[in-house]
Write a protein that holds these residues in place. Structure first.
Motif, mmCIF file in Angstrom:
data_model
loop_
_atom_site.group_PDB
_atom_site.id
_atom_site.type_symbol
_atom_site.label_atom_id
_atom_site.label_comp_id
_atom_site.label_asym_id
_atom_site.label_seq_id
_atom_site.Cartn_x
_atom_site.Cartn_y
_atom_site.Cartn_z
ATOM 1 N N LYS A 94 0.862 -0.519 -0.224
ATOM 2 C CA LYS A 94 0.105 -0.038 0.015
ATOM 3 C C LYS A 94 0.821 1.412 0.276
ATOM 4 C CE LYS A 94 -4.246 -1.844 0.446
ATOM 5 N NZ LYS A 94 -4.511 -2.497 -0.753
ATOM 6 N N LEU A 95 0.578 2.128 -1.060
ATOM 7 C CA LEU A 95 0.759 3.622 -0.921
ATOM 8 C C LEU A 95 0.622 4.609 0.057
ATOM 9 C CD1 LEU A 95 2.894 4.165 -4.553
ATOM 10 C CD2 LEU A 95 4.273 3.684 -2.424
ATOM 11 N N THR A 96 0.986 5.716 1.047
ATOM 12 C CA THR A 96 0.746 6.380 1.582
ATOM 13 C C THR A 96 1.182 7.717 1.007
ATOM 14 O OG1 THR A 96 -0.193 5.251 3.461
ATOM 15 C CG2 THR A 96 0.573 7.258 3.468
ATOM 16 N N VAL A 97 0.101 8.931 0.519
ATOM 17 C CA VAL A 97 0.769 9.922 0.525
ATOM 18 C C VAL A 97 0.750 10.775 2.252
ATOM 19 C CG1 VAL A 97 0.560 12.686 -0.538
ATOM 20 C CG2 VAL A 97 1.033 10.268 -1.595
ATOM 21 N N GLY A 98 1.189 11.257 2.797
ATOM 22 C CA GLY A 98 1.183 11.512 4.641
ATOM 23 C C GLY A 98 0.727 13.496 4.055
ATOM 24 N N PRO A 99 0.347 14.067 4.964
ATOM 25 C CA PRO A 99 0.260 15.370 4.966
ATOM 26 C C PRO A 99 1.009 16.379 4.562
ATOM 27 C CG PRO A 99 0.674 14.879 7.242
ATOM 28 C CD PRO A 99 0.375 13.685 6.621
ATOM 29 N N ASP A 153 -2.736 5.038 -2.303
ATOM 30 C CA ASP A 153 -4.456 4.223 -1.463
ATOM 31 C C ASP A 153 -4.694 4.806 -0.761
ATOM 32 O OD1 ASP A 153 -4.186 1.087 -2.870
ATOM 33 O OD2 ASP A 153 -2.107 1.884 -2.099
ATOM 34 N N THR A 154 -3.620 5.123 0.419
ATOM 35 C CA THR A 154 -4.229 6.317 1.630
ATOM 36 C C THR A 154 -3.718 7.824 1.939
ATOM 37 O OG1 THR A 154 -3.958 4.595 3.292
ATOM 38 C CG2 THR A 154 -4.522 6.438 4.041
ATOM 39 N N VAL A 155 -4.659 8.760 2.037
ATOM 40 C CA VAL A 155 -3.875 9.841 1.624
ATOM 41 C C VAL A 155 -4.602 10.681 3.188
ATOM 42 C CG1 VAL A 155 -4.566 12.800 0.845
ATOM 43 C CG2 VAL A 155 -4.639 10.339 -0.927
ATOM 44 N N HIS A 156 -2.960 11.808 3.700
ATOM 45 C CA HIS A 156 -3.906 12.090 4.373
ATOM 46 C C HIS A 156 -4.014 14.034 4.743
ATOM 47 C CE1 HIS A 156 -2.162 9.187 8.086
ATOM 48 N NE2 HIS A 156 -1.621 8.429 6.564
ATOM 49 N N ILE A 197 2.332 -1.746 9.645
ATOM 50 C CA ILE A 197 3.950 -1.127 9.875
ATOM 51 C C ILE A 197 4.213 -0.344 8.777
ATOM 52 C CG2 ILE A 197 6.221 -0.592 10.532
ATOM 53 C CD1 ILE A 197 4.906 -1.306 12.754
ATOM 54 N N GLU A 198 4.300 0.900 8.917
ATOM 55 C CA GLU A 198 4.300 2.461 7.510
ATOM 56 C C GLU A 198 5.538 2.554 7.683
ATOM 57 O OE1 GLU A 198 1.167 4.835 5.862
ATOM 58 O OE2 GLU A 198 1.850 6.123 6.824
ATOM 59 N N VAL A 199 6.450 2.429 6.643
ATOM 60 C CA VAL A 199 7.668 3.358 7.097
ATOM 61 C C VAL A 199 7.994 4.719 5.648
ATOM 62 C CG1 VAL A 199 10.311 2.833 5.857
ATOM 63 C CG2 VAL A 199 8.726 1.100 7.090
ATOM 64 N N GLN A 200 8.308 5.264 6.488
ATOM 65 C CA GLN A 200 8.952 6.879 5.705
ATOM 66 C C GLN A 200 9.434 6.925 3.971
ATOM 67 O OE1 GLN A 200 9.108 10.686 8.573
ATOM 68 N NE2 GLN A 200 9.316 8.816 10.052
ATOM 69 N N SER A 201 9.537 6.755 3.341
ATOM 70 C CA SER A 201 10.369 6.395 1.810
ATOM 71 C C SER A 201 10.201 6.768 1.071
ATOM 72 C CB SER A 201 9.345 4.962 1.250
ATOM 73 O OG SER A 201 9.070 4.110 2.180
ATOM 74 N N HIS A 205 4.465 -3.439 4.581
ATOM 75 C CA HIS A 205 3.724 -3.607 3.376
ATOM 76 C C HIS A 205 2.757 -2.028 3.403
ATOM 77 C CE1 HIS A 205 0.234 -4.610 5.835
ATOM 78 N NE2 HIS A 205 -0.744 -4.130 5.495
ATOM 79 N N ARG A 206 3.070 -1.474 4.058
ATOM 80 C CA ARG A 206 2.819 0.780 3.682
ATOM 81 C C ARG A 206 4.265 1.331 3.656
ATOM 82 N NH1 ARG A 206 -2.309 2.110 4.166
ATOM 83 N NH2 ARG A 206 -3.882 0.602 4.247
ATOM 84 N N PHE A 207 3.792 2.194 2.530
ATOM 85 C CA PHE A 207 4.780 3.388 2.881
ATOM 86 C C PHE A 207 4.693 4.690 2.046
ATOM 87 C CE2 PHE A 207 5.805 -1.085 0.845
ATOM 88 C CZ PHE A 207 7.147 -1.536 1.425
#
Length: 299
Positions: free
Chosen positions: A5-10, A34-37, A160-164, A239-241
């Motif tokens: 999963k890909l996340t875009v932080g705030p 997948d996720t947006v903050h 667990i999410e890692v800053q990538s 699996h979350r970045f």
């Protein structure tokens, strides 16, 4: 193995409200994430400027199938800010809230929430405690090596999410360095942080890039870039970045990470393309995950 999963932080910077809005509109329409903050993490004085756009941004992201997470302030320093964070916890409804301060984590205890990278989670005990209070996802601090990340992921008590990618948040202060650099006080800052879309560079006396200032926040000068480490991180059970927003083409950046995670693009080739998507003076770093100094880059 779980799906990546890909996340875009705030957005951590003080972008103009219409730029902030359009950034998220484009993420909704084009970015393979997948996720947006959403939310103001650094300085509560900025929040009223983009608040009018928040409902339409949330609607656009949700309609596009993105998960929306609301991020809290990382440093609560007044009763007004405390009340605002308490209201965020109470009014979020079904949305996941990311607690970046332990005060709001206490407000969220007993229901599903997320712990952000501004909360120090360095060991199994802390992870287990927070997970036991309702944390379903934890974005870890940037300075942890792969060995520690592997141990924490093996606990399997929270995602667990890692800053990538992007400038890494390192510290927060009650003082505003941005205002001080313009001979202004924090209360009369004139929002000068808005002049620097990706933060204000801080060099050493020898003229070497050192850190970045973003209002009250200290950030890395170099951009984190874990494209080459995605495979090892996946094997470690992560699996979350998270991708931190920068002023460049974040849709293209997300596309590169997505293709590498999907096995559709070689990491080395993707790294070459990523270099073309950032300003020419930007350097990359991945030292922390290799157990090295944070500014190092291990090929």
């Amino acid at each position: 193995m779980r799906e990546a999963k890909l996340t875009v932080g705030p957005v951590l910077f003080n972008w103009r409200p219409e730029v902030w809005r359009d950034f998220y509109f484009r993420l909704a329409d084009e970015a393979p994430v997948d996720t947006v903050h959403l939310g103001e993490v650094v300085c509560s004085k900025r929040q009223p400027f983009f608040a009018p756009h928040l409902p339409e941004v949330m609607d656009r992201l949700t309609a596009a199938g993105k998960e929306v997470v609301l991020s809290s302030l990382a440093l609560v320093m007044s009763e007004r800010e405390r009340d605002a964070m308490r209201a965020l916890a109470l009014d979020a409804g079904d949305l996941l809230v990311e607690a970046n301060d332990l005060a709001i984590a206490a407000d969220l205890a007993g229901r599903p929430h997320m712990i952000g990278p501004f909360v120090n989670v360095y060991n199994e005990g802390t992870l287990g405690y927070l997970a036991g209070r309702g944390a379903r996802r934890i974005c870890l601090p940037a300075e942890l090596p792969l060995e520690t990340l592997t141990i924490l992921a093996a606990e399997d008590k929270a995602e667990i999410e890692v800053q990538s990618f992007g400038r890494l948040p390192l510290a927060l202060s009650a003082r505003c360095y941005h205002a001080r650099s313009h001979n202004l006080h924090k209360d009369g800052c004139q929002y000068v942080c808005g002049q620097d879309l990706d933060g204000m560079a801080v060099d050493t006396m020898d003229g070497l890039a050192f850190l970045t200032v973003n209002g009250t926040q200290t950030m890395s000068s170099r951009y984190a870039n874990l494209l080459g480490e995605l495979g090892d991180l996946r094997k470690a059970g992560i699996h979350r970045f998270r991708l931190w927003p920068q002023s460049g083409d974040m849709v293209a950046v997300a596309g590169l990470f997505r293709r590498v995670l999907d096995g559709a693009l070689d990491a080395k080739e993707a790294a070459g393309r990523l270099a073309d998507l950032v300003p020419p003076d930007v350097e990359f770093a991945n030292g922390y995950v290799h157990g090295r100094e944070g500014h190092a880059f291990v090929a």
